[in-house]
Write an enzyme that holds these catalytic residues in place. Sequence first.
Site, mmCIF file in Angstrom:
data_model
loop_
_atom_site.group_PDB
_atom_site.id
_atom_site.type_symbol
_atom_site.label_atom_id
_atom_site.label_comp_id
_atom_site.label_asym_id
_atom_site.label_seq_id
_atom_site.Cartn_x
_atom_site.Cartn_y
_atom_site.Cartn_z
ATOM 1 N N HIS A 1 -17.954 50.000 45.460
ATOM 2 C CA HIS A 1 -19.175 49.803 44.677
ATOM 3 C C HIS A 1 -19.179 50.631 43.408
ATOM 4 O O HIS A 1 -19.652 50.185 42.366
ATOM 5 C CB HIS A 1 -20.398 50.136 45.519
ATOM 6 C CG HIS A 1 -20.653 49.122 46.574
ATOM 7 N ND1 HIS A 1 -20.832 47.801 46.271
ATOM 8 C CD2 HIS A 1 -20.733 49.216 47.915
ATOM 9 C CE1 HIS A 1 -21.025 47.129 47.385
ATOM 10 N NE2 HIS A 1 -20.962 47.959 48.407
ATOM 11 N N ARG B 1 -11.750 27.765 47.036
ATOM 12 C CA ARG B 1 -10.568 27.675 47.900
ATOM 13 C C ARG B 1 -11.008 27.930 49.333
ATOM 14 O O ARG B 1 -11.702 28.929 49.597
ATOM 15 C CB ARG B 1 -9.534 28.725 47.477
ATOM 16 C CG ARG B 1 -8.342 28.730 48.407
ATOM 17 C CD ARG B 1 -7.235 29.619 47.905
ATOM 18 N NE ARG B 1 -7.473 31.017 48.215
ATOM 19 C CZ ARG B 1 -6.661 31.997 47.862
ATOM 20 N NH1 ARG B 1 -5.575 31.727 47.156
ATOM 21 N NH2 ARG B 1 -6.926 33.235 48.171
ATOM 22 N N GLU C 1 2.174 27.056 46.128
ATOM 23 C CA GLU C 1 2.624 28.449 46.188
ATOM 24 C C GLU C 1 3.835 28.670 47.095
ATOM 25 O O GLU C 1 4.138 29.802 47.453
ATOM 26 C CB GLU C 1 1.471 29.398 46.554
ATOM 27 C CG GLU C 1 0.489 28.891 47.572
ATOM 28 C CD GLU C 1 -0.765 29.761 47.720
ATOM 29 O OE1 GLU C 1 -0.905 30.777 47.036
ATOM 30 O OE2 GLU C 1 -1.603 29.404 48.560
ATOM 31 N N ASN D 1 1.404 34.289 42.518
ATOM 32 C CA ASN D 1 1.592 35.515 43.307
ATOM 33 C C ASN D 1 2.435 35.209 44.538
ATOM 34 O O ASN D 1 3.377 35.933 44.867
ATOM 35 C CB ASN D 1 0.251 36.091 43.763
ATOM 36 C CG ASN D 1 -0.698 36.329 42.611
ATOM 37 O OD1 ASN D 1 -0.268 36.397 41.477
ATOM 38 N ND2 ASN D 1 -1.976 36.442 42.899
ATOM 39 N N ASP D 2 2.082 34.115 45.207
ATOM 40 C CA ASP D 2 2.844 33.741 46.392
ATOM 41 C C ASP D 2 4.088 32.947 46.040
ATOM 42 O O ASP D 2 5.125 33.098 46.687
ATOM 43 C CB ASP D 2 1.965 32.925 47.346
ATOM 44 C CG ASP D 2 1.100 33.832 48.199
ATOM 45 O OD1 ASP D 2 1.642 34.830 48.709
ATOM 46 O OD2 ASP D 2 -0.103 33.564 48.330
ATOM 47 N N ARG E 1 5.407 40.516 48.229
ATOM 48 C CA ARG E 1 4.616 40.874 47.044
ATOM 49 C C ARG E 1 3.962 42.251 47.148
ATOM 50 O O ARG E 1 3.523 42.812 46.141
ATOM 51 C CB ARG E 1 3.567 39.788 46.755
ATOM 52 C CG ARG E 1 2.539 39.607 47.829
ATOM 53 C CD ARG E 1 1.736 38.326 47.623
ATOM 54 N NE ARG E 1 0.428 38.562 47.029
ATOM 55 C CZ ARG E 1 -0.515 37.630 46.927
ATOM 56 N NH1 ARG E 1 -0.283 36.395 47.322
ATOM 57 N NH2 ARG E 1 -1.681 37.913 46.400
ATOM 58 N N CYS F 1 -3.357 29.985 38.875
ATOM 59 C CA CYS F 1 -4.406 30.967 39.150
ATOM 60 C C CYS F 1 -3.818 32.285 39.652
ATOM 61 O O CYS F 1 -4.547 33.151 40.100
ATOM 62 C CB CYS F 1 -5.429 30.412 40.136
ATOM 63 S SG CYS F 1 -4.711 29.959 41.724
HETATM 64 C C1 PEP Z 1 -1.527 33.305 44.405
HETATM 65 O O1 PEP Z 1 -0.837 33.314 45.433
HETATM 66 O O2 PEP Z 1 -1.066 33.333 43.250
HETATM 67 C C2 PEP Z 1 -3.004 33.265 44.498
HETATM 68 C C3 PEP Z 1 -3.744 33.124 43.432
HETATM 69 O O3 PEP Z 1 -3.545 33.429 45.727
HETATM 70 P P1 PEP Z 1 -3.676 34.855 46.467
HETATM 71 O O4 PEP Z 1 -3.334 35.930 45.464
HETATM 72 O O5 PEP Z 1 -5.091 34.933 46.936
HETATM 73 O O6 PEP Z 1 -2.681 34.737 47.573
HETATM 74 MG MG MG Z 2 -1.704 32.853 47.333
#
Ligand code: PEP
Ligand code: MG
Length: 586
Positions: free
Chosen positions: A196, A339, A438, A461-462, A472, A509
């Site tokens: 917070h 999502r 992903e 990211n994935d 990661r 994203c």
């Molecule tokens: C990703 O994998 O890039 C993604 C946006 O989802 P998360 O980071 O929540 O796994």
């Molecule tokens: Mg992901």
Amino acid sequence: MEVSRSKIMRGIPASPGIAVGKAHVLEMEELHVREKQVEPQDVEKEIERFKAALVTARKEIEELRETIGEELGQEQAKIFDAHLMILDDIVAVEKTTKAIREEKKNAEFVYRKTLSEIAEELDLAKDEHFRDSAADVRDVKRRVIRHLLQEPRRGLGKIEGQVVLLAHDLTPSEAVLMSKDTILGFATDSGGRTSHAAIMARSRGIPAVVGLKYATARIRAGDTIVVDGNRGIVDINPTEQALQEYMRRQQQFLDFEGMLVDIRELAAVTTDGRRIELSANIEMPEEVELALAKGAGGVGLYRTEFFYIRSARLPGEDEQYEAYREVAEKCYPYPVIIRTVDVGGDKFASYLGAARENNPFLGLRGIRFSLERQEIFKIQLRAIFRAAASGNVKLMFPMVTSLDELRQANLICSEVKEELKQRGLPFGENCEIGIMAETPATVMIADSLAREADFFSIGTNDLIQYTLAVDRGNEKIAYLYDPLHPAVLRSIKTLVDAGHRHDIWVGVCGEMCGDPVGAVILLGLGLDEFSVSPYLLPEIKTIVRSVSYADTRQLAEKAMCLSTAAEIRSFVEEKIVGKLPTFLSP
Ligand code: PEP
Ligand code: MG
């Protein structure tokens, strides 16, 4: 002679900006609780005393909630609802009264024990949101004990002039009292990005670094402190030369911030007219306002699992509906991509009852979990479709690796819509349904998925983790986690081309589009949408508006012919330096 102790400490960047000032170290609130025996005839009186402290604490919290609500808005005041819930927690209250009665111990001793146990349990939680709520439990504990001991509270009020505040921990109720007039910046030993204190620092524009571990042990009152909230750095007694550099960066940041206000209303369009949708990633409904204030054209990724993880129990359909509807209404006419829950991997909620797995990232994660636990999935889908009646809502599934999964999930969507029709409830009949791309499997079957999905949103990211076989979250192999690896770029190109062949839009994203070099390459690969953290949004918009699409296409094409990530990086950096505003150059 006092030797100046120059030292750089690294923590978690919690709120952007750079602050330079004298340190004000907030001492730990010392509340001396002693264990005392209560005489049998005084037990009921002791319980009364405990209950009276709860009442006083309640009044204090309600007052704070009202003041903060008026001053900063209802969203900020919501913390205190959480505090009232902790205060009213029937289990904690009953456990305390029972222990006073049976063990004949004093109220402050028993209550401290009860709430400390709850907070410690939360400390052990894997998820950051749970760990953050431990701070709320401790805040309530201290407040009640303070009343039982009749001690005055530790105040931020005694601060003179403008300071950089250092504390082991800032309770949420202390954090709401921070004013930009006196607190230039702050740094704490504990806390995470979503604590917070961090959220409030961001909403007030106070630079902050959290999670420094030992800052209060190293910093003394009066030290000159630099809090670099952009990079997560705290510099103690910097050299004159370093100080000048921080001042220069601070000015640059302020100029940049000033300029960003001007671009908030502008579209993310390249110099030669290619427009991309630029939206924000959010994890909590409260973040929508910030995203819109930063110029987001909607929410490109609403990670709903945090809604589940923050609750102590499974959120019901109406509760979820209210949250999603709020986001959809606030964003309207812009879209919100919700999502469905992506638990598993590193995100758990104990009440969901997921068993421990040896390879959780390769386990029951994302859509796999939802298809396995359809009763939970259906509740969420009903809430999303109902919210879709109040705004521009799209739905997306995480971790889809086969067409069967998409078909199964789509079938469940049709069943849920039919159910809502039967119940006579309004819902979004034509809500678009897309998937996160992903995994390498998704890339390989992109063509068939594109025929049945309404859009692709690439979760880099994935995608990077699974394509390069690099965890990661593992710092030991972080050097291998490279978004510019040719395998990653080729995968993205395959996804974009497949999507466009089937007339669906393709977005990103993941964090890759929040990085200047990544954003330029992605633009050139033909992506239609970027969804980034609200804080990075103005920067990425500036980049999109500084380059020509034709140039980025050419650049991406050439980059695709190179063989290593290092070659690609130096090639792209060389080409874009000079095209971007200086402060954004890599
Ligand atoms: C990703 O994998 O890039 C993604 C946006 O989802 P998360 O980071 O929540 O796994
Ligand atoms: Mg992901």
